[in-house]
Design an enzyme around this catalytic site. Structure first.
Site, short mmCIF file in Angstrom:
data_model
loop_
_atom_site.label_atom_id
_atom_site.label_comp_id
_atom_site.label_asym_id
_atom_site.label_seq_id
_atom_site.Cartn_x
_atom_site.Cartn_y
_atom_site.Cartn_z
N LYS A 112 1.01 -0.79 0.00
CA LYS A 112 -0.29 0.00 0.11
C LYS A 112 0.88 1.46 0.18
O LYS A 112 2.12 1.20 0.20
CB LYS A 112 -0.91 0.04 1.06
CG LYS A 112 -2.09 -1.14 1.27
CD LYS A 112 -2.59 -0.82 2.11
CE LYS A 112 -3.50 -2.20 2.91
NZ LYS A 112 -4.25 -1.62 4.04
N TYR B 13 -12.63 -2.23 -3.38
CA TYR B 13 -12.87 -2.39 -1.95
C TYR B 13 -14.71 -2.31 -1.86
O TYR B 13 -14.55 -1.78 -0.46
CB TYR B 13 -12.04 -0.79 -0.95
CG TYR B 13 -10.61 -1.86 -0.47
CD1 TYR B 13 -10.69 -2.76 0.56
CD2 TYR B 13 -9.73 -0.63 -1.00
CE1 TYR B 13 -9.24 -2.47 1.03
CE2 TYR B 13 -8.71 -0.50 -0.03
CZ TYR B 13 -8.00 -2.03 0.04
OH TYR B 13 -6.81 -1.81 0.96
N ASN C 206 -1.68 -0.28 7.64
CA ASN C 206 -1.35 -1.26 7.36
C ASN C 206 -0.46 -2.17 7.00
O ASN C 206 -0.28 -3.63 6.41
CB ASN C 206 -1.73 -2.81 7.96
CG ASN C 206 -3.16 -2.65 7.21
OD1 ASN C 206 -3.31 -2.28 6.38
ND2 ASN C 206 -4.19 -3.33 7.54
N HIS D 23 -2.20 -5.78 1.09
CA HIS D 23 -3.24 -6.25 1.05
C HIS D 23 -2.75 -7.43 0.51
O HIS D 23 -1.60 -7.82 -0.48
CB HIS D 23 -4.00 -5.04 0.34
CG HIS D 23 -4.94 -5.51 -0.42
ND1 HIS D 23 -5.80 -5.67 -0.10
CD2 HIS D 23 -4.99 -6.32 -1.35
CE1 HIS D 23 -7.20 -6.75 -0.13
NE2 HIS D 23 -6.33 -7.03 -1.25
N GLU E 177 -9.11 -9.35 -8.37
CA GLU E 177 -8.27 -9.58 -8.13
C GLU E 177 -7.75 -9.05 -8.82
O GLU E 177 -7.22 -8.24 -9.08
CB GLU E 177 -7.83 -8.91 -6.04
CG GLU E 177 -9.05 -8.64 -4.84
CD GLU E 177 -8.50 -8.89 -3.82
OE1 GLU E 177 -7.40 -9.54 -3.86
OE2 GLU E 177 -9.74 -8.30 -2.92
P1 IDP Z 1 -7.59 -7.00 4.90
O1 IDP Z 1 -6.49 -6.26 4.13
O2 IDP Z 1 -6.95 -7.66 6.24
O3 IDP Z 1 -8.50 -8.19 4.83
P2 IDP Z 1 -9.79 -6.22 5.47
O4 IDP Z 1 -11.19 -6.31 6.56
O5 IDP Z 1 -10.63 -6.80 5.01
O6 IDP Z 1 -8.49 -6.19 5.81
O7 IDP Z 1 -10.81 -4.45 5.41
C1 IDP Z 1 -9.72 -3.55 4.51
C2 IDP Z 1 -8.47 -2.72 5.03
O8 IDP Z 1 -9.50 -1.82 5.25
C3 IDP Z 1 -7.14 -2.68 6.05
O9 IDP Z 1 -6.60 -3.99 5.74
C4 IDP Z 1 -7.20 -1.34 6.15
O10 IDP Z 1 -6.80 -0.99 6.45
C5 IDP Z 1 -8.64 -0.82 6.37
N1 IDP Z 1 -9.61 -1.08 7.61
C6 IDP Z 1 -9.99 -1.97 8.34
N2 IDP Z 1 -10.83 -1.48 9.17
C7 IDP Z 1 -10.21 -0.41 9.51
C8 IDP Z 1 -11.04 0.71 10.17
O11 IDP Z 1 -11.21 0.10 11.64
N3 IDP Z 1 -10.90 1.72 10.32
C9 IDP Z 1 -9.95 2.19 9.25
N4 IDP Z 1 -9.15 1.56 8.07
C10 IDP Z 1 -9.80 0.20 8.06
#
Ligand code: IDP
Length: 148
Positions: free
Chosen positions: A9, A49, A112, A115, A126
């Site tokens: 990312k 997303y 984080n 992805h 994807e």
């Molecule tokens: P993943 O990336 O581990 O598959 P997902 O639940 O698909 O997780 O969420 C997609 C992305 O959305 C996450 O990687 C994170 O960057 C972001 N995200 C998830 N929950 C939150 C939140 O509560 N606040 C802000 N960003 C979030």
């Protein structure tokens, strides 16, 4: 052989972690099938997303993923979808185990680093969203026989 879509990312690109992340998957024994540094349009971000459209952080997520270049990749290998998710660590870095990418390099859920597809269905969706077929290379690695 199974394929997955992984993406460094914008925070991972800015923090100079492309090489570190590619290196982890290479050393594991997976095969790189395609990769590119690219900007994500708002339209592509909303498609990618789409499952989070109703979540309160959706706008923030789209703004973030379009805020700078990402490094998009396709990796291939046995069980690569699940194993890559393990190597990434939990979505929220506070819960991510040490020696995972998020455990080692990230602090907050909004930034984080990486992805990765979470199922065969999302991997196929994807990969086709981000890559044309001709951008993926089919080749055998000579070390393959030492991995499998
Ligand atoms: P993943 O990336 O581990 O598959 P997902 O639940 O698909 O997780 O969420 C997609 C992305 O959305 C996450 O990687 C994170 O960057 C972001 N995200 C998830 N929950 C939150 C939140 O509560 N606040 C802000 N960003 C979030």
């Amino acid at each position: 052989m199974e394929k997955t879509f992984l993406m460094v990312k914008p925070d991972g690109v800015q923090r100079s972690l492309i090489g570190e992340i590619v290196s982890r998957f290479e050393k594991k024994g997976f095969r790189l099938a395609g990769a590119k540094l690219m900007a994500i349009s708002t339209e592509l971000a909303e498609q990618h997303y789409g499952e989070h459209k109703e979540r309160p952080f959706f706008g923030e997520l789209v703004d973030f993923i379009t805020s700078g270049p990402v490094f998009a990749m396709v990796w291939e290998g046995e069980n690569v979808i699940a194993v890559a998710r393990q190597m990434m660590g939990a979505t929220n870095p506070k819960d991510a185990a040490a020696a995972t990418i998020r455990g080692d390099f990230a602090v907050t859920v909004g930034k984080n680093i990486i992805h990765g597809s979470d199922s065969l269905e999302s991997a196929e969706r994807e990969i086709s969203l981000f890559f044309k077929e001709e951008e993926l290379a089919e080749y055998a690695k000579s070390i393959g026989e030492w991995v499998y």
